[in-house]
Design a protein around this motif. Structure first.
Motif, PDB file in Angstrom:
ATOM      1  N   TYR A  16       0.840  -1.203   0.000  1.00 31.46           N
ATOM      2  CA  TYR A  16       0.000   0.000   0.000  1.00 31.46           C
ATOM      3  C   TYR A  16       0.877   1.256   0.000  1.00 31.46           C
ATOM      4  CZ  TYR A  16      -4.125  -2.819   1.205  1.00 31.46           C
ATOM      5  OH  TYR A  16      -5.144  -3.727   1.190  1.00 31.46           O
ATOM      6  N   ALA A  17       1.897   1.267   0.843  1.00 37.68           N
ATOM      7  CA  ALA A  17       2.774   2.434   0.943  1.00 37.68           C
ATOM      8  C   ALA A  17       3.477   2.712  -0.377  1.00 37.68           C
ATOM      9  CB  ALA A  17       3.795   2.230   2.062  1.00 37.68           C
ATOM     10  N   ALA A  18       3.871   1.646  -1.064  1.00 40.20           N
ATOM     11  CA  ALA A  18       4.530   1.819  -2.362  1.00 40.20           C
ATOM     12  C   ALA A  18       3.573   2.442  -3.379  1.00 40.20           C
ATOM     13  CB  ALA A  18       5.049   0.478  -2.860  1.00 40.20           C
ATOM     14  N   GLN A  19       2.321   2.044  -3.339  1.00 47.48           N
ATOM     15  CA  GLN A  19       1.323   2.610  -4.246  1.00 47.48           C
ATOM     16  C   GLN A  19       1.050   4.074  -3.926  1.00 47.48           C
ATOM     17  OE1 GLN A  19      -2.213   0.190  -4.054  1.00 47.48           O
ATOM     18  NE2 GLN A  19      -1.109  -1.700  -4.499  1.00 47.48           N
ATOM     19  N   TRP A  20       1.060   4.434  -2.646  1.00 46.02           N
ATOM     20  CA  TRP A  20       0.713   5.787  -2.225  1.00 46.02           C
ATOM     21  C   TRP A  20       1.852   6.779  -2.418  1.00 46.02           C
ATOM     22  CZ3 TRP A  20      -1.421   3.505   2.943  1.00 46.02           C
ATOM     23  CH2 TRP A  20      -2.666   2.912   2.699  1.00 46.02           C
ATOM     24  N   GLY A  21       3.091   6.296  -2.480  1.00 49.64           N
ATOM     25  CA  GLY A  21       4.221   7.181  -2.710  1.00 49.64           C
ATOM     26  C   GLY A  21       4.428   8.180  -1.593  1.00 49.64           C
ATOM     27  N   THR A  22       4.622   9.451  -1.962  1.00 53.39           N
ATOM     28  CA  THR A  22       4.908  10.486  -0.964  1.00 53.39           C
ATOM     29  C   THR A  22       3.720  10.769  -0.049  1.00 53.39           C
ATOM     30  OG1 THR A  22       4.310  12.191  -2.579  1.00 53.39           O
ATOM     31  CG2 THR A  22       6.649  11.577  -2.423  1.00 53.39           C
ATOM     32  N   ASP A  23       2.523  10.374  -0.467  1.00 54.96           N
ATOM     33  CA  ASP A  23       1.333  10.569   0.372  1.00 54.96           C
ATOM     34  C   ASP A  23       1.133   9.442   1.376  1.00 54.96           C
ATOM     35  OD1 ASP A  23       0.596  12.952  -0.738  1.00 54.96           O
ATOM     36  OD2 ASP A  23      -0.774  12.086  -2.203  1.00 54.96           O
ATOM     37  N   ALA A  24       2.085   8.510   1.433  1.00 56.80           N
ATOM     38  CA  ALA A  24       1.911   7.319   2.259  1.00 56.80           C
ATOM     39  C   ALA A  24       1.619   7.621   3.727  1.00 56.80           C
ATOM     40  CB  ALA A  24       3.122   6.403   2.125  1.00 56.80           C
ATOM     41  N   PRO A  25       2.341   8.528   4.403  1.00 64.50           N
ATOM     42  CA  PRO A  25       2.038   8.773   5.827  1.00 64.50           C
ATOM     43  C   PRO A  25       0.610   9.251   6.046  1.00 64.50           C
ATOM     44  CG  PRO A  25       4.198   9.636   5.281  1.00 64.50           C
ATOM     45  CD  PRO A  25       3.563   9.242   3.974  1.00 64.50           C
ATOM     46  N   LYS A  26       0.181  10.220   5.235  1.00 65.04           N
ATOM     47  CA  LYS A  26      -1.178  10.753   5.406  1.00 65.04           C
ATOM     48  C   LYS A  26      -2.225   9.698   5.086  1.00 65.04           C
ATOM     49  CE  LYS A  26      -2.872  13.477   2.265  1.00 65.04           C
ATOM     50  NZ  LYS A  26      -3.115  14.648   1.397  1.00 65.04           N
ATOM     51  N   ARG A  27      -2.013   8.966   3.998  1.00 70.16           N
ATOM     52  CA  ARG A  27      -3.008   7.966   3.600  1.00 70.16           C
ATOM     53  C   ARG A  27      -3.029   6.792   4.581  1.00 70.16           C
ATOM     54  NH1 ARG A  27      -3.658   7.089  -2.780  1.00 70.16           N
ATOM     55  NH2 ARG A  27      -5.386   5.908  -1.887  1.00 70.16           N
ATOM     56  N   MET A  28      -1.871   6.472   5.150  1.00 68.56           N
ATOM     57  CA  MET A  28      -1.843   5.408   6.152  1.00 68.56           C
ATOM     58  C   MET A  28      -2.653   5.811   7.379  1.00 68.56           C
ATOM     59  SD  MET A  28      -0.894   2.368   6.995  1.00 68.56           S
ATOM     60  CE  MET A  28       0.464   1.882   5.924  1.00 68.56           C
ATOM     61  N   PHE A  29      -2.565   7.088   7.770  1.00 62.38           N
ATOM     62  CA  PHE A  29      -3.333   7.556   8.925  1.00 62.38           C
ATOM     63  C   PHE A  29      -4.827   7.355   8.687  1.00 62.38           C
ATOM     64  CE2 PHE A  29      -5.788  10.789  11.163  1.00 62.38           C
ATOM     65  CZ  PHE A  29      -5.371  10.587  12.462  1.00 62.38           C
ATOM     66  N   PHE A  30      -5.315   7.789   7.538  1.00 58.03           N
ATOM     67  CA  PHE A  30      -6.743   7.657   7.265  1.00 58.03           C
ATOM     68  C   PHE A  30      -7.143   6.199   7.036  1.00 58.03           C
ATOM     69  CE2 PHE A  30      -6.127  12.187   6.210  1.00 58.03           C
ATOM     70  CZ  PHE A  30      -7.112  12.710   7.038  1.00 58.03           C
ATOM     71  N   PHE A  31      -6.217   5.410   6.499  1.00 53.40           N
ATOM     72  CA  PHE A  31      -6.476   3.974   6.343  1.00 53.40           C
ATOM     73  C   PHE A  31      -6.707   3.330   7.707  1.00 53.40           C
ATOM     74  CE2 PHE A  31      -5.095  -0.447   6.103  1.00 53.40           C
ATOM     75  CZ  PHE A  31      -5.757  -0.909   4.977  1.00 53.40           C
ATOM     76  N   LEU A  32      -5.878   3.685   8.673  1.00 56.53           N
ATOM     77  CA  LEU A  32      -6.011   3.110  10.014  1.00 56.53           C
ATOM     78  C   LEU A  32      -7.230   3.657  10.744  1.00 56.53           C
ATOM     79  CD1 LEU A  32      -2.301   2.897  11.227  1.00 56.53           C
ATOM     80  CD2 LEU A  32      -3.686   1.203  10.021  1.00 56.53           C
ATOM     81  N   GLN A  33      -7.612   4.894  10.447  1.00 53.50           N
ATOM     82  CA  GLN A  33      -8.843   5.415  11.032  1.00 53.50           C
ATOM     83  C   GLN A  33     -10.060   4.676  10.467  1.00 53.50           C
ATOM     84  OE1 GLN A  33      -9.334   7.879  13.642  1.00 53.50           O
ATOM     85  NE2 GLN A  33      -7.272   7.031  13.842  1.00 53.50           N
ATOM     86  N   ASN A  34     -10.018   4.381   9.170  1.00 52.69           N
ATOM     87  CA  ASN A  34     -11.095   3.574   8.586  1.00 52.69           C
ATOM     88  C   ASN A  34     -11.138   2.190   9.231  1.00 52.69           C
ATOM     89  OD1 ASN A  34     -12.025   5.528   6.815  1.00 52.69           O
ATOM     90  ND2 ASN A  34     -10.624   4.933   5.185  1.00 52.69           N
ATOM     91  N   GLN A  35      -9.952   1.662   9.526  1.00 51.78           N
ATOM     92  CA  GLN A  35      -9.882   0.367  10.202  1.00 51.78           C
ATOM     93  C   GLN A  35     -10.508   0.457  11.595  1.00 51.78           C
ATOM     94  OE1 GLN A  35      -5.916  -1.398  11.209  1.00 51.78           O
ATOM     95  NE2 GLN A  35      -6.465  -2.875   9.632  1.00 51.78           N
ATOM     96  N   ALA A  36     -10.266   1.588  12.263  1.00 54.10           N
ATOM     97  CA  ALA A  36     -10.850   1.795  13.589  1.00 54.10           C
ATOM     98  C   ALA A  36     -12.370   1.803  13.520  1.00 54.10           C
ATOM     99  CB  ALA A  36     -10.335   3.108  14.188  1.00 54.10           C
ATOM    100  N   TYR A  37     -12.914   2.562  12.586  1.00 52.91           N
ATOM    101  CA  TYR A  37     -14.370   2.655  12.485  1.00 52.91           C
ATOM    102  C   TYR A  37     -14.970   1.342  11.984  1.00 52.91           C
ATOM    103  CZ  TYR A  37     -13.820   7.574  13.486  1.00 52.91           C
ATOM    104  OH  TYR A  37     -13.503   8.763  14.112  1.00 52.91           O
ATOM    105  N   GLY A  38     -14.187   0.607  11.196  1.00 54.34           N
ATOM    106  CA  GLY A  38     -14.659  -0.703  10.757  1.00 54.34           C
ATOM    107  C   GLY A  38     -14.693  -1.730  11.875  1.00 54.34           C
ATOM    108  N   THR A  39     -13.996  -1.429  12.968  1.00 52.31           N
ATOM    109  CA  THR A  39     -13.950  -2.344  14.117  1.00 52.31           C
ATOM    110  C   THR A  39     -15.129  -2.123  15.059  1.00 52.31           C
ATOM    111  OG1 THR A  39     -11.536  -2.212  13.947  1.00 52.31           O
ATOM    112  CG2 THR A  39     -12.399  -3.238  15.925  1.00 52.31           C
ATOM    113  N   ILE A  40     -15.848  -1.017  14.878  1.00 52.88           N
ATOM    114  CA  ILE A  40     -16.964  -0.704  15.769  1.00 52.88           C
ATOM    115  C   ILE A  40     -17.992  -1.837  15.841  1.00 52.88           C
ATOM    116  CG2 ILE A  40     -18.929   0.855  16.133  1.00 52.88           C
ATOM    117  CD1 ILE A  40     -17.174   3.110  15.013  1.00 52.88           C
ATOM    118  N   PRO A  41     -18.421  -2.442  14.704  1.00 56.92           N
ATOM    119  CA  PRO A  41     -19.402  -3.529  14.816  1.00 56.92           C
ATOM    120  C   PRO A  41     -18.907  -4.704  15.649  1.00 56.92           C
ATOM    121  CG  PRO A  41     -19.215  -2.780  12.539  1.00 56.92           C
ATOM    122  CD  PRO A  41     -18.104  -2.129  13.299  1.00 56.92           C
ATOM    123  N   LEU A  42     -17.602  -4.960  15.626  1.00 57.45           N
ATOM    124  CA  LEU A  42     -17.055  -6.076  16.393  1.00 57.45           C
ATOM    125  C   LEU A  42     -17.150  -5.795  17.891  1.00 57.45           C
ATOM    126  CD1 LEU A  42     -13.831  -6.795  14.269  1.00 57.45           C
ATOM    127  CD2 LEU A  42     -16.119  -7.784  14.016  1.00 57.45           C
TER     128      LEU A  42
END
Length: 274
Positions: free
Chosen positions: A99-125
């Protein structure tokens, strides 16, 4: 009562968002995204256990609340410790690295939002854990013990499959080969199957068998196995892992795919290739 459950949803969402922001910080500081899954597992266990023991009207936690808290904590400690031990021996998780390779220089920012999406996706569990723990029946019922049995089988099966894969990889004679020993002969991803299977425990505990309409919130626990199945089979579980295995193992893995069930353990089929 509705306010209690909506408040729990909000609290769970905030807690998971904060914890996964912490996972992002660790990933950025270490450069090893393997710690993301470790922190996610412990975060789920922590929020699940705390929400299980959350008091209603100031009352002390009852037997079911303690039972569910122990179940989710046990699952989290087993899986989180396993992932942490594996992460210590790698420089990065290949799935997140891709994923980081695909995102390039935007990797840190996109990783943050990716993990936030993961957090909200964990709510049903976590919410499934909450509604199971707060099922209104007084004393423990037969179905509560059935839920315990389901989670014990799931933890044992996941632990066994992890141990079998570890033993296979540590044998130098198996270098470059595909693990098809033990449970891996019946499923290409038995560890994922048992991880999903364990989430069936919470709707079993949450939905009252004797009076199915007496606790409608309990049906929210069905979201956990449904969501986990979707994540494991179609999103971040099997698809990127199989893509990686095809790149590294080629025809050996294609042969394994042809004769082995993807998810549910089934007798192996006759090999389609040589």
């Amino acid at each position: 009562m509705t306010g209690l459950y909506l408040g729990a949803l909000a609290g769970i969402a905030v807690a998971l968002a904060v914890l996964m922001a912490g996972a992002w910080v660790v990933q950025q500081l270490t450069g090893n995204s393997g710690w993301v899954d470790t922190i996610w597992t412990f975060s789920l266990g922590l929020t699940g256990a705390v929400s299980s023991l959350w008091p209603i009207d100031g009352a002390a936690p009852d037997a079911r609340q303690w039972l569910v808290a122990v179940l989710v904590a046990t699952w989290s400690l087993r899986l989180g410790s396993h992932i942490a031990a594996r992460t210590r021996h790698i420089t990065d998780d290949p799935r997140y690295a891709a994923y980081a390779a695909q995102w390039g220089t935007d990797a840190p920012k996109r990783m943050f939002f990716f993990l936030q999406n993961q957090a909200y996706g964990t709510i049903p569990l976590v919410f499934a854990i909450f509604v199971a723990a707060h099922a209104p029946a007084g004393s423990l019922r037969l179905q509560d013990y059935l839920g315990v049995l389901i989670l014990i089988v799931a933890i044992a099966g996941e632990g066994l499959s992890d141990a079998q894969l570890k033993a296979f990889r540590e044998n130098s004679a198996n270098k470059g080969k595909v693990c098809d020993a033990g449970l891996w002969r019946w499923s290409r991803h038995p560890n994922y199957f048992f991880q999903w299977f364990g989430w069936l425990a919470y709707p079993v505990i949450a939905i009252p068998f004797a009076e199915p309409l007496s606790y409608l919130w309990g049906y929210a626990a069905l979201l956990a196995p449904l969501f986990m199945y979707w994540i494991l089979v179609y999103v971040t579980g099997i698809p990127p892992l199989e893509e990686q295995m095809l790149k590294s193992r080629g025809d050996r893995y294609r042969d394994y795919q042809a004769r082995t069930s993807m998810f549910f353990p089934l007798p192996p089929r006759r090999s389609a290739t040589l």
